[in-house]
Scaffold this motif. Sequence first.
Motif, PDB file in Angstrom:
ATOM      1  N   PRO B 136      18.332 -26.895 -32.667  1.00  0.00           N
ATOM      2  CA  PRO B 136      17.788 -27.995 -31.700  1.00  0.00           C
ATOM      3  C   PRO B 136      17.243 -27.742 -30.302  1.00  0.00           C
ATOM      4  O   PRO B 136      17.439 -26.397 -29.786  1.00  0.00           O
ATOM      5  CB  PRO B 136      19.097 -28.999 -31.370  1.00  0.00           C
ATOM      6  CG  PRO B 136      20.218 -27.773 -31.220  1.00  0.00           C
ATOM      7  CD  PRO B 136      19.980 -26.608 -32.010  1.00  0.00           C
ATOM      8  N   TRP B 137      16.691 -28.362 -29.657  1.00  0.00           N
ATOM      9  CA  TRP B 137      16.260 -28.285 -28.337  1.00  0.00           C
ATOM     10  C   TRP B 137      16.621 -29.565 -27.702  1.00  0.00           C
ATOM     11  O   TRP B 137      16.849 -30.449 -28.248  1.00  0.00           O
ATOM     12  CB  TRP B 137      14.756 -27.864 -27.850  1.00  0.00           C
ATOM     13  CG  TRP B 137      13.736 -28.613 -28.321  1.00  0.00           C
ATOM     14  CD1 TRP B 137      13.402 -30.075 -27.992  1.00  0.00           C
ATOM     15  CD2 TRP B 137      12.526 -28.576 -28.803  1.00  0.00           C
ATOM     16  NE1 TRP B 137      12.475 -30.615 -28.508  1.00  0.00           N
ATOM     17  CE2 TRP B 137      11.778 -29.614 -28.902  1.00  0.00           C
ATOM     18  CE3 TRP B 137      11.950 -27.311 -29.394  1.00  0.00           C
ATOM     19  CZ2 TRP B 137      10.425 -29.803 -29.744  1.00  0.00           C
ATOM     20  CZ3 TRP B 137      10.687 -27.440 -30.007  1.00  0.00           C
ATOM     21  CH2 TRP B 137       9.911 -28.650 -30.216  1.00  0.00           C
ATOM     22  N   ILE B 138      16.444 -29.544 -26.317  1.00  0.00           N
ATOM     23  CA  ILE B 138      17.112 -30.881 -25.468  1.00  0.00           C
ATOM     24  C   ILE B 138      15.683 -31.703 -25.147  1.00  0.00           C
ATOM     25  O   ILE B 138      14.706 -31.002 -24.360  1.00  0.00           O
ATOM     26  CB  ILE B 138      17.668 -30.199 -24.040  1.00  0.00           C
ATOM     27  CG1 ILE B 138      18.959 -29.517 -24.799  1.00  0.00           C
ATOM     28  CG2 ILE B 138      17.933 -31.555 -23.197  1.00  0.00           C
ATOM     29  CD1 ILE B 138      19.468 -28.651 -23.425  1.00  0.00           C
ATOM     30  N   ALA B 139      15.626 -32.789 -25.791  1.00  0.00           N
ATOM     31  CA  ALA B 139      14.271 -33.224 -25.650  1.00  0.00           C
ATOM     32  C   ALA B 139      14.347 -34.256 -24.332  1.00  0.00           C
ATOM     33  O   ALA B 139      13.212 -34.379 -23.842  1.00  0.00           O
ATOM     34  CB  ALA B 139      14.180 -34.533 -26.846  1.00  0.00           C
ATOM     35  N   ALA B 140      15.453 -34.448 -23.850  1.00  0.00           N
ATOM     36  CA  ALA B 140      15.468 -35.225 -22.340  1.00  0.00           C
ATOM     37  C   ALA B 140      16.491 -35.034 -21.695  1.00  0.00           C
ATOM     38  O   ALA B 140      17.792 -34.875 -22.655  1.00  0.00           O
ATOM     39  CB  ALA B 140      15.169 -36.704 -22.495  1.00  0.00           C
ATOM     40  N   HIS B 141      16.862 -34.934 -20.659  1.00  0.00           N
ATOM     41  CA  HIS B 141      18.229 -34.482 -19.737  1.00  0.00           C
ATOM     42  C   HIS B 141      17.897 -35.001 -18.311  1.00  0.00           C
ATOM     43  O   HIS B 141      16.928 -35.144 -18.029  1.00  0.00           O
ATOM     44  CB  HIS B 141      18.362 -33.050 -19.992  1.00  0.00           C
ATOM     45  CG  HIS B 141      17.387 -32.254 -19.386  1.00  0.00           C
ATOM     46  ND1 HIS B 141      17.563 -31.941 -17.824  1.00  0.00           N
ATOM     47  CD2 HIS B 141      16.484 -31.292 -19.570  1.00  0.00           C
ATOM     48  CE1 HIS B 141      16.666 -30.974 -17.692  1.00  0.00           C
ATOM     49  NE2 HIS B 141      15.795 -30.882 -18.669  1.00  0.00           N
ATOM     50  N   GLY B 142      19.089 -35.381 -17.881  1.00  0.00           N
ATOM     51  CA  GLY B 142      19.395 -35.877 -16.472  1.00  0.00           C
ATOM     52  C   GLY B 142      19.065 -34.613 -15.670  1.00  0.00           C
ATOM     53  O   GLY B 142      18.738 -33.409 -16.076  1.00  0.00           O
ATOM     54  N   PRO B 143      19.241 -34.749 -14.174  1.00  0.00           N
ATOM     55  CA  PRO B 143      18.947 -33.677 -13.452  1.00  0.00           C
ATOM     56  C   PRO B 143      19.816 -32.603 -13.654  1.00  0.00           C
ATOM     57  O   PRO B 143      21.085 -32.713 -13.868  1.00  0.00           O
ATOM     58  CB  PRO B 143      19.146 -34.253 -12.092  1.00  0.00           C
ATOM     59  CG  PRO B 143      19.607 -35.843 -12.185  1.00  0.00           C
ATOM     60  CD  PRO B 143      19.359 -35.922 -13.669  1.00  0.00           C
ATOM     61  N   ASP B 144      19.396 -31.239 -13.676  1.00  0.00           N
ATOM     62  CA  ASP B 144      20.169 -30.204 -13.551  1.00  0.00           C
ATOM     63  C   ASP B 144      20.678 -29.853 -12.070  1.00  0.00           C
ATOM     64  O   ASP B 144      20.186 -29.990 -10.942  1.00  0.00           O
ATOM     65  CB  ASP B 144      19.381 -28.877 -13.880  1.00  0.00           C
ATOM     66  CG  ASP B 144      18.976 -28.775 -15.445  1.00  0.00           C
ATOM     67  OD1 ASP B 144      19.753 -29.019 -16.153  1.00  0.00           O
ATOM     68  OD2 ASP B 144      17.834 -28.561 -15.525  1.00  0.00           O
TER      69      ASP B 144
END
Lengths: 61, 175
Positions: B136-144
């Motif tokens: 998979p990859w991360i399509a959307a994410h919150g702030p790192d």
Amino acid sequence: MARGIFKSEDPPGRARAIVEATTHWQDPERVAGASRGLGPAMISLESSKLEGEQLLAQRGS
Amino acid sequence: MAPDAAPLIGVLAIQGDFEAHGRVLRRLGANVREVRVPADLEDVAGLVIPGGESTTIMLGIERERLAGPLRAVVRSGLPVLGSCAGLILLDRAHLGLMDMTAERNAFGRQIRSFEADIELAGLPGGPLHAIFIRAPWIAAHGPDRRDPRGSFDGHPVVRSPGTDARRCLSQRAER
């Protein structure tokens, strides 16, 4: 004649039972529990009694 | 590290790569417990959710009524690492333990599997040799908020959003 998972009386139930028993292979109670209520024992054919085109190894060749 | 001082790490063992993850953890000096039922989570110091097939693992989590206990231990601060299918299981649509949305099989089907060295911010020791198998990859994410983090081809594949104790990577990593 019913054979294997897909031709058993209740294929989803049998498949679920095999998965559950595999996950809990070290827990005899879980294996025994998963094995209950599945209807007749899984029937299959013995490969040495198959002939010619019935053998998977001969198919599609 | 003396054996009895070694941390006890739980590896979710419903389906997939749990044996290989356990082997590496033992090599690194940890004690390992395979987690199949909620009681197996007792006293673990960390949790790994390995790769595998995420739908199959989720079905097993539901069958064993593990979702609630898994959420509870991670939300109480237990460090967790999700790898490949484990990343998917941590996302918003599954266990909801990481502020991200995973895209399954994002790089394509089996034939599109590949290996690559990826640079990770915040992890010393040079690039990580990563094996992407229907990853998979991360399509959307919150702030790192934490490291390590890394991307491949512009897509986030290693993340630690939100809390210090939660990490995920989309691939099998070797070093």
